[in-house]
Write an enzyme that holds these catalytic residues in place. Sequence first.
Site, mmCIF file in Angstrom:
data_model
loop_
_atom_site.group_PDB
_atom_site.id
_atom_site.type_symbol
_atom_site.label_atom_id
_atom_site.label_comp_id
_atom_site.label_asym_id
_atom_site.label_seq_id
_atom_site.Cartn_x
_atom_site.Cartn_y
_atom_site.Cartn_z
ATOM 1 N N ASP A 92 0.866 -1.171 0.000
ATOM 2 C CA ASP A 92 0.000 0.000 0.000
ATOM 3 C C ASP A 92 0.908 1.227 0.000
ATOM 4 O OD1 ASP A 92 -2.136 1.658 -0.005
ATOM 5 O OD2 ASP A 92 -2.916 1.094 1.960
ATOM 6 N N ASP A 271 -7.725 -7.149 1.712
ATOM 7 C CA ASP A 271 -6.751 -7.216 2.790
ATOM 8 C C ASP A 271 -7.405 -6.597 4.006
ATOM 9 O OD1 ASP A 271 -6.324 -4.272 1.868
ATOM 10 O OD2 ASP A 271 -5.307 -4.423 3.788
HETATM 11 N N1 GUN Z 1 -6.441 0.947 2.845
HETATM 12 C C1 GUN Z 1 -7.754 0.983 3.185
HETATM 13 N N2 GUN Z 1 -8.370 2.011 2.571
HETATM 14 C C2 GUN Z 1 -7.438 2.647 1.829
HETATM 15 C C3 GUN Z 1 -7.462 3.793 0.972
HETATM 16 O O1 GUN Z 1 -8.491 4.442 0.772
HETATM 17 N N3 GUN Z 1 -6.284 4.139 0.382
HETATM 18 C C4 GUN Z 1 -5.125 3.442 0.575
HETATM 19 N N4 GUN Z 1 -4.018 3.834 -0.036
HETATM 20 N N5 GUN Z 1 -5.084 2.364 1.379
HETATM 21 C C5 GUN Z 1 -6.221 1.983 1.993
#
Ligand code: GUN
EC number: 2.4.2.29
Length: 376
Positions: A92, A271
């Site tokens: 992420d 996830d």
């Molecule tokens: N993980 C859960 N929601 C989000 C989101 O809106 N953006 C990002 N980058 N990671 C997340």
Amino acid sequence: MKFELKGKDLQSKARAGVITTDHGVIETPIFMPVGTVASVKGVHQRELKNDINADVILGNTYHLYLRPQTRILEQAGGLHKFMNWDRNILTDSGGYQVYSLSANRKIKEEGVKFKSHIDGSYHTFTPENVMEIQRTIGADIIMAFDECTPYPCDYNYAKRSMHMTHRWLDRCVNHLEKLPFKYGYEQSFFPIVQGSTYKDLRLQSAEYIANAGAVGNAIGGLSVGEPAEEMYAMTEVVCSVLPEDKPRYLMGVGTPINILENIALGIDMFDCVMPTRNARNGMLFTAHGSINIKNKKWEDDFSALDEMDMTYVDTEYSKAYLRHLFSVNERLAMQIATIHNLGFYLWLVREARKHILAGDFRAWKEMMVKQMDKRL
Ligand code: GUN
């Protein structure tokens, strides 16, 4: 990266597919265990592979950038080598953690200035440097830098933020063109749909993201406190626009029930910290509902942890033994509970896949949702 659809459910939007990357095959729908800081807390890589059978795990740019830092990951030859994990990794972008963890963050068009939750030092994330950091971490799938809006969120704020996320997406894409792969394997890029809980914004965002023509697409800004029905309504709207022939990843979701409902709406990847975090608090997910293993009622229950036997801990240990380990604060308690919960989540998505391919997903899903909606 390649994505092949292997089957579709006729009574819902559920799909079964296969993603192939340079680190192997991911059968979808899939759940990705969260390994924030280059570790799925309390679980060995060999257990993730041999017992839990995870095809892909998730890492976080925000955490890895702060510790061990990108220069260490670069010296190691990337995150796969550093942590000895040769299957897939998705990172992420930090576009979530920077809002939820750091203090004093300031969001501007250029990027986000934030204060580390570790030592209070100041840093800036921009779409450009986040792409560089993710290239160096070396995950197989990397995410766009976005703003995850809170819930509830004022319409005008959500709209402005969504447009900024779109402009940031263009900056990510432009910058990635200048950044070669670092470690000899391909890295695929997924953009993220935002738009809070507003249908018109979600539609607009999904169209913008679909037009980027990426190999896979993600939906963010959900599971941030909104009622489940609102989450499902947004997933449905977004999935009606995102291309059928690309994987769809719903970020940060969710409970076992949320996962089945979103699979039914056309989501392929998930996830969530829930199976691992809740395990550390003594909450076990099972096909028949959730259990607080710390309750006195399990004190003399010597039956198997879970007779369905999804991982070895389920039959090698009893409920009474695990309750005891929690009550005396043994760290083995958290390890056993984590392996159980991840084993259950991976079983659930594999089972969903089987039922999609067999053509009876919808009936199975309805039965499972009823069955799992209990506290034992
Ligand atoms: N993980 C859960 N929601 C989000 C989101 O809106 N953006 C990002 N980058 N990671 C997340």
